[in-house]
Design an enzyme around this catalytic site. Structure first.
Site, short mmCIF file in Angstrom:
data_model
loop_
_atom_site.label_atom_id
_atom_site.label_comp_id
_atom_site.label_asym_id
_atom_site.label_seq_id
_atom_site.Cartn_x
_atom_site.Cartn_y
_atom_site.Cartn_z
N SER A 142 28.96 9.97 10.59
CA SER A 142 27.81 9.24 10.42
C SER A 142 27.16 9.65 9.00
O SER A 142 27.28 10.78 8.73
CB SER A 142 26.74 9.42 11.58
N TYR A 155 21.97 14.32 17.33
CA TYR A 155 23.07 13.41 17.01
C TYR A 155 23.68 13.54 15.31
O TYR A 155 24.85 13.87 15.39
CB TYR A 155 22.56 11.74 16.91
#
Length: 263
Positions: A142, A155
């Protein structure tokens, strides 16, 4: 990318929706055999309806036993497995200061985002090497791995750790025919964080752009902000630093068609 004449066997985790399902559709359209995993049998059934020919395997990727069951299934049902896309994800959008969730919820996020892809690489890569054909292993990280996101701090941290592991995994496989690709999405408008507002790039445009690049010829694949020159320059500098540092200590690497060997 393999053509219809060179049919691939593809496994995508977290493939019942979002990026995983979008990539599955493109692999199928290119003539490849595709299996996706997911926790929800109903979502997997809907995915099969949407994509005729799609194969599915139900299991909770957060559970080590389920990961081992998936690897056993792959060895029996997909002996020619040569593309893995480790995509399954979850995102809890809660700041550190406000995160009062019970620990099992926090641990579940860590297990899905970090423990699962690391464990699966240990389970599946020996299968990819055993058959001796060129293969591709894709880890989906990500943009948040590189720019920590206060609204999703765990995350971001887990994806940063997966990025680091992916760099080392590529190094460990450098003498084999298995190429390691890191797919780095920016924000993409999927339901990663569950119901509610979402934002980001159009999922179809994202998948259309990145799919042709997941053939093993590109170590890193980005889109939009994660494909811009300033971001790629940062990755290049990191790569150069890693290559210099990795020569300081010799470590065992994977050998073609075998387990780890001295290098």
């Amino acid at each position: 990318m393999a053509t219809r004449e060179t049919k691939r066997t593809v496994l995508i985790t977290g493939g019942s929706a979002g990026i995983g399902l979008g990539l599955a559709a493109r692999y199928l359209a290119a003539g490849h055999r595709v299996t996706v995993t997911g926790r929800d049998p109903h979502k997997l059934a809907a995915a099969r309806e949407q994509l005729p020919g799609l194969e599915t395997f139900a299991g909770d990727i957060a559970d080590p036993a389920a990961r081992e069951a998936l690897a056993t299934h792959a060895a029996k049902a997909m002996p020619r497995l040569d593309v893995v896309v480790s995509n399954a994800g979850i995102q809890r959008r809660v700041s550190i200061a406000e995160d009062t969730a019970p620990w099992f919820q926090v641990q579940n996020e860590i297990d899905i985002l970090l423990a699962a892809p690391v464990h699966l690489s240990r389970l599946l890569i020996p299968q990819l090497l055993e058959h001796g054909r060129p293969s591709v292993y894709v880890n989906v990280t990500s943009g948040g791995a590189f720019n920590p996101q206060p609204f999703a701090p765990l995350y971001s941290a887990a994806k940063a750790a997966l990025h680091s592991y992916t760099v080392n995994l590529r190094h460990a496989l450098r003498a084999t025919g298995c190429r390691v690709v890191e797919l780095i999405p920016p924000a993409v408008a999927t339901r990663l964080a569950g119901p509610g507002p979402n934002h980001g790039a159009d999922p179809q445009e994202f998948c259309d752009t990145v799919f042709p690049l997941l053939n093993g010829e590109h170590a890193v694949v980005g889109f939009g902000p994660t494909a811009q020159s300033d971001f790629t320059a940062r990755l290049t500098a990191e790569h150069n630093a890693f290559e210099a540092a990795s020569q300081r200590f010799g470590v065992p690497l994977y050998a073609p068609g075998a387990g780890p060997t001295a290098h």
